[in-house]
Write an enzyme that holds these catalytic residues in place. Structure first.
Site, PDB file in Angstrom:
ATOM      1  N   LYS A  36       0.844  -1.196   0.000  1.00  0.00           N
ATOM      2  CA  LYS A  36       0.000   0.000   0.000  1.00  0.00           C
ATOM      3  C   LYS A  36       0.880   1.247   0.000  1.00  0.00           C
ATOM      4  O   LYS A  36       2.098   1.173   0.225  1.00  0.00           O
ATOM      5  CB  LYS A  36      -0.915   0.004   1.221  1.00  0.00           C
ATOM      6  CG  LYS A  36      -0.187   0.053   2.555  1.00  0.00           C
ATOM      7  CD  LYS A  36      -1.151   0.082   3.714  1.00  0.00           C
ATOM      8  CE  LYS A  36      -0.381   0.121   5.050  1.00  0.00           C
ATOM      9  NZ  LYS A  36      -1.284   0.271   6.201  1.00  0.00           N
ATOM     10  N   TYR A 256      16.140  30.393   6.627  1.00  0.00           N
ATOM     11  CA  TYR A 256      15.004  31.189   7.096  1.00  0.00           C
ATOM     12  C   TYR A 256      15.022  31.319   8.618  1.00  0.00           C
ATOM     13  O   TYR A 256      15.208  30.348   9.342  1.00  0.00           O
ATOM     14  CB  TYR A 256      13.685  30.536   6.682  1.00  0.00           C
ATOM     15  CG  TYR A 256      13.393  30.623   5.210  1.00  0.00           C
ATOM     16  CD1 TYR A 256      13.189  31.843   4.584  1.00  0.00           C
ATOM     17  CD2 TYR A 256      13.314  29.460   4.451  1.00  0.00           C
ATOM     18  CE1 TYR A 256      12.902  31.910   3.230  1.00  0.00           C
ATOM     19  CE2 TYR A 256      13.018  29.504   3.091  1.00  0.00           C
ATOM     20  CZ  TYR A 256      12.822  30.750   2.486  1.00  0.00           C
ATOM     21  OH  TYR A 256      12.542  30.821   1.144  1.00  0.00           O
TER      22      TYR A 256
END
Length: 360
Positions: A36, A256
């Site tokens: 999956k 940042y």
């Protein structure tokens, strides 16, 4: 062709070997290979093709994933572990030969009311203690009788449950779940499926007709020490390159917010990879990468497309050098612990923007 020097390398032979190791843990059982979420980020079609000759069946989460495998030519049985959401999926499942996991009274009612071209192969999810999905054990015999009478089942359903605490060997819920499902199997004369990767590796009492190895196929079991003992190997390595190098003075900040500041003159490399590719933004200076046979720490906040690395102790590092973000030298399980998540999440976050190079 791709030009950006960042990619995930998937070793399909490693996945095949890991699957065979999962079989050795319970040689009397069948091992359903769970692929999956795009095989936990490793490429569901490629993994299915690699395992199709040795795995008796596959498992996915929902029908869209199963259809993609059929369209790619995979003919093996495919179990859909969330079953179906709408009645129209039932005819499609019958046509394509999918196995359906039934887990709710609503699904049972839809199945009873929907005309089918042929009976379905179904599994029945039993809630033995996880309380997420499943039929209560006391309701199972009546449901089996109803479905059998209506001719909806191609064969006796597998009774399946999910272990909630299999990573904790001594958790008392483990034995309660095992006992509940085994008793139900005896009462109804039904085949069983219980063990996920962790249970398969350390709870032999949970082994039954079908086991469901998932994360261990990709070499990232929740049981790190046990992984090493049985020989599992990581199948995915993530790489990038140095695209720039900056010489910083003491006190200079990186990235940042300026959350990382140089405590001394430093040399910082910028890599062409970031959280837009699946590398976690929540990293800190404890997280490491690997180049020139050494580890180097992440410097500054991770950007969408780039991240910084302190290479002050690696003077030979140059622009264009290859860097491992995780793989054989930086285990993804280690990175996951550093950022307070699971290897499952990091692997499945590797998205389409990061090319996959398959080694067979």
């Amino acid at each position: 062709m791709t030009y950006r020097p960042s990619f995930a390398e998937i070793d399909l032979n490693v996945i095949r070997n890991n699957y065979q190791l999962s079989c050795q843990q319970a040689p009397a059982s069948k091992q359903l290979a769970v692929i999956k979420a795009n095989a936990y980020g490793h490429g569901a079609v490629q993994v299915a093709k690699q395992l199709e000759d040795i795995a008796p069946a596959f498992a996915v989460a929902f029908i869209d994933e199963a259809l993609a495998l059929r369209e790619a030519g995979i003919r093996s049985p495919i179990l859909i572990m969330e079953g179906f959401f709408r009645a129209q999926e039932l005819s499609l499942a019958s046509e394509k030969g999918f196995w359906l996991m039934l887990h709710s009274p609503e699904q049972i009612e839809m199945l009873e009311k929907t005309p089918l071209p042929s009976p379905l192969n179904c599994w029945l999810k039993v809630d033995t203690g996880m309380h997420r999905l499943g039929i209560l054990p006391e309701h199972v015999p009546a449901i089996l009788e109803r479905l059998t009478k209506r001719g909806k089942l191609a064969q006796s359903p597998v009774l399946a449950t999910h272990m909630a605490n299999a990573e904790e060997m001594n958790n008392p819920l483990n034995q309660r779940q095992i006992d509940r499902l085994r008793q139900l199997g005896k009462d109804t004369n039904s085949p069983l499926s219980q063990a996920n990767s962790a249970a398969l590796m350390q709870l032999p009492a949970s082994h039954s007709n079908w086991n469901r190895p998932g994360i261990m196929l990709y070499g990232c079991s929740p049981l790190v020490q046990r992984s090493e003992q049985i020989g599992l190997q990581p199948a995915m390595s993530v790489y990038s390159e140095i695209i720039a190098i900056r010489e910083l003075k003491k006190g200079d900040a990186v990235g940042y917010g300026g959350c990382w500041q140089a405590r001394k003159p430093s040399r910082i490399a910028t890599l062409a990879i970031g959280y837009g590719d699946g590398y976690p933004r929540s990293t800190d200076s404890q997280c490491e990468v690997f180049l020139h046979g050494q580890r180097a720490t992440v410097a500054g906040s991770v950007s969408m497309d780039m991240l910084g690395v302190d290479i002050s102790h690696i003077p030979e590092a140059r622009v264009g050098d290859k860097v491992e973000l995780w793989g054989n030298n930086i285990p993804v399980t280690e990175l996951a612990r550093r950022v307070n998540t699971l290897s499952y999440e990091l692997l499945t976050r590797v998205n389409q923007r990061l090319p996959k190079h398959f080694v067979d």
